[in-house]
Design an enzyme around this catalytic site. Structure first.
Site, mmCIF file in Angstrom:
data_model
loop_
_atom_site.group_PDB
_atom_site.id
_atom_site.type_symbol
_atom_site.label_atom_id
_atom_site.label_comp_id
_atom_site.label_asym_id
_atom_site.label_seq_id
_atom_site.Cartn_x
_atom_site.Cartn_y
_atom_site.Cartn_z
ATOM 1 N N CYS A 28 0.838 -1.193 0.000
ATOM 2 C CA CYS A 28 0.000 0.000 0.000
ATOM 3 C C CYS A 28 0.880 1.253 0.000
ATOM 4 O O CYS A 28 1.650 1.470 0.941
ATOM 5 C CB CYS A 28 -0.914 0.002 1.220
ATOM 6 N N SER A 81 -3.053 8.663 6.164
ATOM 7 C CA SER A 81 -1.592 8.759 6.050
ATOM 8 C C SER A 81 -1.043 10.157 6.304
ATOM 9 O O SER A 81 -0.052 10.309 7.018
ATOM 10 C CB SER A 81 -1.119 8.240 4.690
#
Length: 162
Positions: A28, A81
């Site tokens: 990812c 993130s």
């Protein structure tokens, strides 16, 4: 650090007090963003990889969106993130992720947003199912997206942002 990805039916490993845990997935790019920063800042941590096609039930209790990356410390959890990266930059200030100059910092953040010019066609590659026409267009788009970054780095006379 294990490459094993936990799935439905697995148990959540016990959390070590005071140690950051990053819930991740090996491939990812958003999780990799967080992993790179943790490594660059030399933060003591552990990685728990999640199988994104067969997520364990306990993971949804930690993150209702079921997405990686997620960061946990002493039972507190955060996800997304860029939120995690900003937290890590403030909690562990050395080395800094951004330049001190506010304009340059904002300019660098723009390039984080521009990364979608690379990541969007990259995801299309994964789902192209071998279609050579689609793959060729994706690779052209990826090269074009990367060219923006190369031009900017060339202007700065460096190999790195910030």
């Amino acid at each position: 650090m294990s490459d094993k990805h936990l799935a439905i039916g697995s148990e959540c490993p016990p959390l070590q007090e005071g140690v950051l845990r990053c819930y991740s997935m090996k491939y990812c790019p958003y999780a990799q963003r967080v992993r790179i920063i943790i490594a660059a800042k030399n933060v003591k941590h552990e990685i728990v990889n999640i199988n994104l096609k067969s997520k364990p039930d306990w993971f949804f209790e930690k993150n209702p969106l079921g997405k990686v990356p997620a960061l946990e410390k002493d039972g507190a959890l955060m996800f997304e993130s860029m939120v995690i990266c900003d937290y890590l930059n403030e909690a562990y200030p050395e080395p800094p992720l951004y330049p001190a100059d506010p304009w340059q910092k904002a300019h660098d953040r723009v390039f984080i947003e521009l990364w979608s010019k690379v990541s969007s066609p990259m995801y299309k590659v994964y789902f192209a199912k071998g279609d050579q026409h689609v793959l060729a267009q994706c690779f052209d788009d990826i090269r074009d997206g990367l060219d923006m970054f190369e031009v900017e780095l060339s202007k700065r006379g460096t190999c790195f942002f910030a």
